[in-house]
Design a protein around this motif. Structure first.
Motif, PDB file in Angstrom:
ATOM      1  N   LEU A   1       2.427  -1.192 -11.281  1.00 51.89           N
ATOM      2  CA  LEU A   1       2.426  -1.801  -9.621  1.00 51.89           C
ATOM      3  C   LEU A   1       4.197  -2.584  -8.425  1.00 51.89           C
ATOM      4  O   LEU A   1       4.185  -2.302  -7.551  1.00 51.89           O
ATOM      5  CB  LEU A   1       0.701  -1.985  -8.897  1.00 51.89           C
ATOM      6  CG  LEU A   1       0.708  -2.585  -7.568  1.00 51.89           C
ATOM      7  CD1 LEU A   1       0.887  -1.370  -6.700  1.00 51.89           C
ATOM      8  CD2 LEU A   1      -0.291  -3.424  -7.133  1.00 51.89           C
TER       9      LEU A   1
ATOM     10  N   ILE B   1       7.146  -1.695  -5.812  1.00 51.78           N
ATOM     11  CA  ILE B   1       7.596  -2.243  -4.377  1.00 51.78           C
ATOM     12  C   ILE B   1       8.790  -2.993  -5.215  1.00 51.78           C
ATOM     13  O   ILE B   1       9.891  -3.304  -4.248  1.00 51.78           O
ATOM     14  CB  ILE B   1       6.575  -4.011  -4.754  1.00 51.78           C
ATOM     15  CG1 ILE B   1       4.838  -3.500  -4.568  1.00 51.78           C
ATOM     16  CG2 ILE B   1       6.427  -4.662  -4.367  1.00 51.78           C
ATOM     17  CD1 ILE B   1       3.624  -4.937  -4.750  1.00 51.78           C
TER      18      ILE B   1
ATOM     19  N   ASN C   1       9.376   0.476  -3.034  1.00 49.80           N
ATOM     20  CA  ASN C   1       8.278   0.596  -2.407  1.00 49.80           C
ATOM     21  C   ASN C   1       7.679   1.607  -1.577  1.00 49.80           C
ATOM     22  O   ASN C   1       7.777   1.961  -0.167  1.00 49.80           O
ATOM     23  CB  ASN C   1       7.918  -0.875  -1.711  1.00 49.80           C
ATOM     24  CG  ASN C   1       6.532  -0.915  -0.747  1.00 49.80           C
ATOM     25  OD1 ASN C   1       5.952  -0.393  -1.458  1.00 49.80           O
ATOM     26  ND2 ASN C   1       6.059  -1.963  -0.233  1.00 49.80           N
TER      27      ASN C   1
ATOM     28  N   VAL D   1       3.538  -0.407   0.020  1.00 48.77           N
ATOM     29  CA  VAL D   1       2.664  -0.670  -0.193  1.00 48.77           C
ATOM     30  C   VAL D   1       2.550  -2.147   0.118  1.00 48.77           C
ATOM     31  O   VAL D   1       3.619  -3.296   0.560  1.00 48.77           O
ATOM     32  CB  VAL D   1       2.301  -1.037  -1.998  1.00 48.77           C
ATOM     33  CG1 VAL D   1       1.450  -2.571  -2.252  1.00 48.77           C
ATOM     34  CG2 VAL D   1       2.236  -0.063  -2.255  1.00 48.77           C
TER      35      VAL D   1
ATOM     36  N   VAL E   1      -2.486  -5.957  -1.694  1.00 49.41           N
ATOM     37  CA  VAL E   1      -2.514  -5.809  -3.642  1.00 49.41           C
ATOM     38  C   VAL E   1      -4.439  -6.736  -3.782  1.00 49.41           C
ATOM     39  O   VAL E   1      -4.619  -7.573  -3.878  1.00 49.41           O
ATOM     40  CB  VAL E   1      -1.657  -6.621  -4.225  1.00 49.41           C
ATOM     41  CG1 VAL E   1      -1.706  -6.246  -5.902  1.00 49.41           C
ATOM     42  CG2 VAL E   1      -0.396  -6.144  -4.369  1.00 49.41           C
TER      43      VAL E   1
ATOM     44  N   ALA F   1      -4.276  -1.084  -4.566  1.00 49.69           N
ATOM     45  CA  ALA F   1      -3.525  -2.247  -3.029  1.00 49.69           C
ATOM     46  C   ALA F   1      -3.732  -1.134  -1.803  1.00 49.69           C
ATOM     47  O   ALA F   1      -4.366   0.073  -1.924  1.00 49.69           O
ATOM     48  CB  ALA F   1      -1.566  -2.291  -3.000  1.00 49.69           C
ATOM     49  N   TYR F   2      -2.945  -1.760  -1.132  1.00 50.88           N
ATOM     50  CA  TYR F   2      -3.293  -0.794   0.317  1.00 50.88           C
ATOM     51  C   TYR F   2      -2.274  -0.939   1.188  1.00 50.88           C
ATOM     52  O   TYR F   2      -1.273  -1.886   1.144  1.00 50.88           O
ATOM     53  CB  TYR F   2      -4.458  -1.550   1.633  1.00 50.88           C
ATOM     54  CG  TYR F   2      -5.483  -0.752   1.251  1.00 50.88           C
ATOM     55  CD1 TYR F   2      -6.625   0.018   1.133  1.00 50.88           C
ATOM     56  CD2 TYR F   2      -6.676  -2.590  -0.073  1.00 50.88           C
ATOM     57  CE1 TYR F   2      -8.199   0.042   0.996  1.00 50.88           C
ATOM     58  CE2 TYR F   2      -7.862  -2.032  -0.314  1.00 50.88           C
ATOM     59  CZ  TYR F   2      -8.259  -1.066  -0.063  1.00 50.88           C
ATOM     60  OH  TYR F   2      -9.650  -0.566  -0.436  1.00 50.88           O
ATOM     61  N   ASP F   3      -1.662   0.105   1.234  1.00 46.45           N
ATOM     62  CA  ASP F   3      -0.235   0.108   2.542  1.00 46.45           C
ATOM     63  C   ASP F   3      -0.489  -0.316   4.383  1.00 46.45           C
ATOM     64  O   ASP F   3      -1.542  -1.003   4.273  1.00 46.45           O
ATOM     65  CB  ASP F   3      -0.058   2.009   2.857  1.00 46.45           C
ATOM     66  CG  ASP F   3      -0.817   2.479   4.070  1.00 46.45           C
ATOM     67  OD1 ASP F   3      -1.530   2.031   4.606  1.00 46.45           O
ATOM     68  OD2 ASP F   3      -0.710   3.873   3.667  1.00 46.45           O
TER      69      ASP F   3
ATOM     70  N   ILE G   1      -3.960   2.371  -2.024  1.00 45.58           N
ATOM     71  CA  ILE G   1      -3.046   2.993  -3.246  1.00 45.58           C
ATOM     72  C   ILE G   1      -4.112   3.499  -3.967  1.00 45.58           C
ATOM     73  O   ILE G   1      -4.388   2.532  -4.694  1.00 45.58           O
ATOM     74  CB  ILE G   1      -1.864   2.631  -2.636  1.00 45.58           C
ATOM     75  CG1 ILE G   1      -0.857   2.166  -1.205  1.00 45.58           C
ATOM     76  CG2 ILE G   1      -1.466   2.231  -3.981  1.00 45.58           C
ATOM     77  CD1 ILE G   1      -0.715   1.456  -1.284  1.00 45.58           C
TER      78      ILE G   1
END
Length: 572
Positions: A156, A160, A164, A168, A173, A237-239, A245
């Motif tokens: 992850l 990034i 990325n 992300v 995260v 994680a999230y965008d 994600i």
């Protein structure tokens, strides 16, 4: 005798008992139950993993029809009340009364082993062997989980760093790092310092390996295919738009599954008396579901008349999650439940002074025992709500007096109307659990009307409030911070029809560790709800539950040593 089970000079140490026990080759131990040597991957003479091919063969032979006996407990003291000892002792006792029985328990984590509780392989004459291996590196399952978890973290952060592409949100995260050690300074960290060559700076932290979602995933998966699918959907994680994600989005699924493919195979060892024991997986009972792997339960249920398995902590955590989560995913029902109680724990909950001096609990105090009944009663009531027959196991310690024990037996029989039996399996092995085993056989043969406590399609709030009021005894629930926003967001993401996994202190039926007995007039405070998408449930955070414990002032590790000849001391 270890701290968690009392103390008696006449009984050798766990290590001495383990070293003097006559162990048989593990293949010979399991052969009478239907596993051949070719079904096993051997780790020396006394430890093995069951091959996945053997599990498929058992499945092809038909449905598992062994009866399930669940072991849970009242709210424990910091020293523990002997659930694992009871589980191991019961397996031995069942076989002594002519019932083919196997046991399934969780693998120990190195954090607690070197911290407060010590090992988790039972104790005395009711322990699993080779206990020093089981409590340390064993077959490498915990190491594989730690590596797999941190591989996701690494991939992850590399994503990034390398542009990325998935957009992300660095401050969103949700996947920490993992370590199998009680290292409190790693709870909150900052990573990526040192300039562009190092990475993108952000806040991070560590969880204990047992608290990793991967541990829950491993313990719920029934095949490599299922394991891979669960790993793929883990949210890491999230965008920037709030979209999840996953591990699959960062191309981690295949490599993580490779690291876990051998860890998926259940481990089998033996007890002091030669009963086969599956020791596999070990999720936290507060942050996750708190039981050994479903695949181990399935194998054992195929091979035996009775499977004795254990849920973490008390009925409010381990047993509730077993009934509402594990039984759903495993498509199984417990035929009986034994609730482990102790005179020490009853006195702990009945003490007027707080915090009680644990040393004071050794003195006879029938009045405090009686005052502590409210905690025992609450746990019995919890279990009855699921429609399963209950048997109280009074784990008798050497210092317990006859007057104290009689008070407990009379209360269970006359006031609660519940089956009860003394258990002395620590000092007497299977012989000390025969009365309890006979009560459980009768209970398991009785009618059962098992039902989970809530419907999966009920609103998330309703599920939370059902557990809070029906199991914890709360008057209601308050939602703090972003908790209500979490519920709405999770509904939008399609996570509103899954079980809930309540994360709460194990020191109390309430969310306040200092409240003993059966607290009344309180409100459960919910701080956050997030998806454990790979496992398949929502985690509901209450109060301050630590996912990475710290060492105490006098850690168990400080009293451990090894002699030049390899003799270990202080490990248990």
């Amino acid at each position: 005798m270890t701290d968690s089970e009392g103390s008696a000079p006449s009984i050798p140490t766990d290590y001495e008992i383990a070293q003097s026990a006559e162990k048989r080759h593990v293949a010979d131990v399991v052969e009478p139950f239907g596993l051949d040597r070719e079904d096993l991957e051997l780790f020396g003479e006394h430890t093995a993993k069951v091959k996945l091919e053997a599990i498929e063969r058992l499945r092809a032979e038909g449905e598992a029809d062994g009866k399930f006996v669940l072991v849970t407990g009242m709210t424990p003291t910091p020293l523990g009340e002997g659930k694992t000892v009871t589980t191991v002792g019961l397996g031995q006792a069942f076989n002594r009364i002519g019932k083919e029985a196997l046991i399934a328990i969780r693998e120990p984590s190195l954090g607690p082993v070197f911290g407060v509780k010590g090992g988790a392989a039972g104790g005395g004459y009711s322990q699993v062997l080779p206990m020093e291996d089981i409590n340390l590196h064993f077959t490498g399952d915990l190491h594989a989980l730690t590596s797999a978890h941190n591989l996701i973290s690494t991939m992850l952060d590399n994503h990034i760093k390398q542009g990325n592409e998935l957009d992300v949100a660095v401050n969103w995260v949700t996947w920490p790092r993992a370590i199998d050690m009680n290292d409190r300074v790693l709870r909150e960290t900052v990573i990526g310092l040192g300039g562009d060559v190092t990475g993108v700076p952000r806040e991070d932290g560590f969880v204990l390996t047992a608290a990793s979602e991967l541990m829950a995933v491993l313990c719920l998966a029934d095949s490599v295919k299922d394991l891979k699918e669960r790993v793929a959907r883990i949210i890491v994680a999230y965008d920037e738009d709030g979209e999840p994600i996953t591990a699959d989005d960062i191309d981690a699924t295949g490599a993580v599954t490779i690291l876990l493919k051998d860890a998926l195979k259940p481990n089998v060892v033996q007890t002091v008396e030669g009963t086969p024991a599956f020791v596999h997986g070990g999720p936290f009972a507060n942050i996750a579901h708190g039981t050994n792997s479903l695949i181990a339960d399935e194998v054992a249920a195929h091979l035996s008349e009775y499977l004795i398995t254990e849920a973490g902590f008390g009925s409010d955590l381990g047993a509730e999650k077993f009934m509402n989560i594990v039984c759903r995913f495993g498509e199984m029902e417990p035929d009986a439940v034994t609730l482990v109680a102790s005179v020490r724990a009853l006195k702990y909950h009945g003490q007027e002074m707080w915090p009680p001096d644990l040393a004071d609990l050794d003195a006879e105090d029938v009045e405090s025992v009686r005052k502590g009944f409210e905690n025992l009663d609450a746990h019995v009531g919890n279990l009855r709500k699921f429609g399963v027959p209950v048997v109280v196991a009074l784990n008798r310690f050497p210092g317990d007096t006859d007057r104290e024990v009689e008070a407990v037996l009379e209360h269970c029989e006359d006031d609660l109307g519940v089956r009860v039996a003394e258990s002395t399996v620590f000092g007497d092995g299977g012989e000390g659990g025969i009365d309890l085993a006979e009560e459980l056989v009768e209970a398991a043969e009785a009618d059962s009307t098992f039902e989970p406590l809530y419907d999966l399609d009920a609103p998330v709030k309703e599920k939370i409030e059902t557990v809070a009021t029906e199991i914890y005894g709360a008057d209601g629930v308050e939602y703090h911070g972003d908790a209500e926003d979490d519920i709405r967001r999770l509904a939008d993401l399609g996570f509103d029809d899954v079980p809930i996994c309540m994360s709460k202190t194990f020191h109390s039926l309430s969310d306040d560790a200092s409240l003993k007995g059966a607290p009344e007039g309180w409100t459960l405070e919910v701080k956050e709800i997030y998806p454990s998408a790979g496992a398949g449930f929502l985690v509901v955070l209450t109060a301050d539950v630590l996912t990475l414990p710290g060492l105490p002032a006098d850690p168990a590790a400080a009293d451990m040593d090894i002699d030049p000849d390899g003799t270990i001391s202080g490990l248990f």
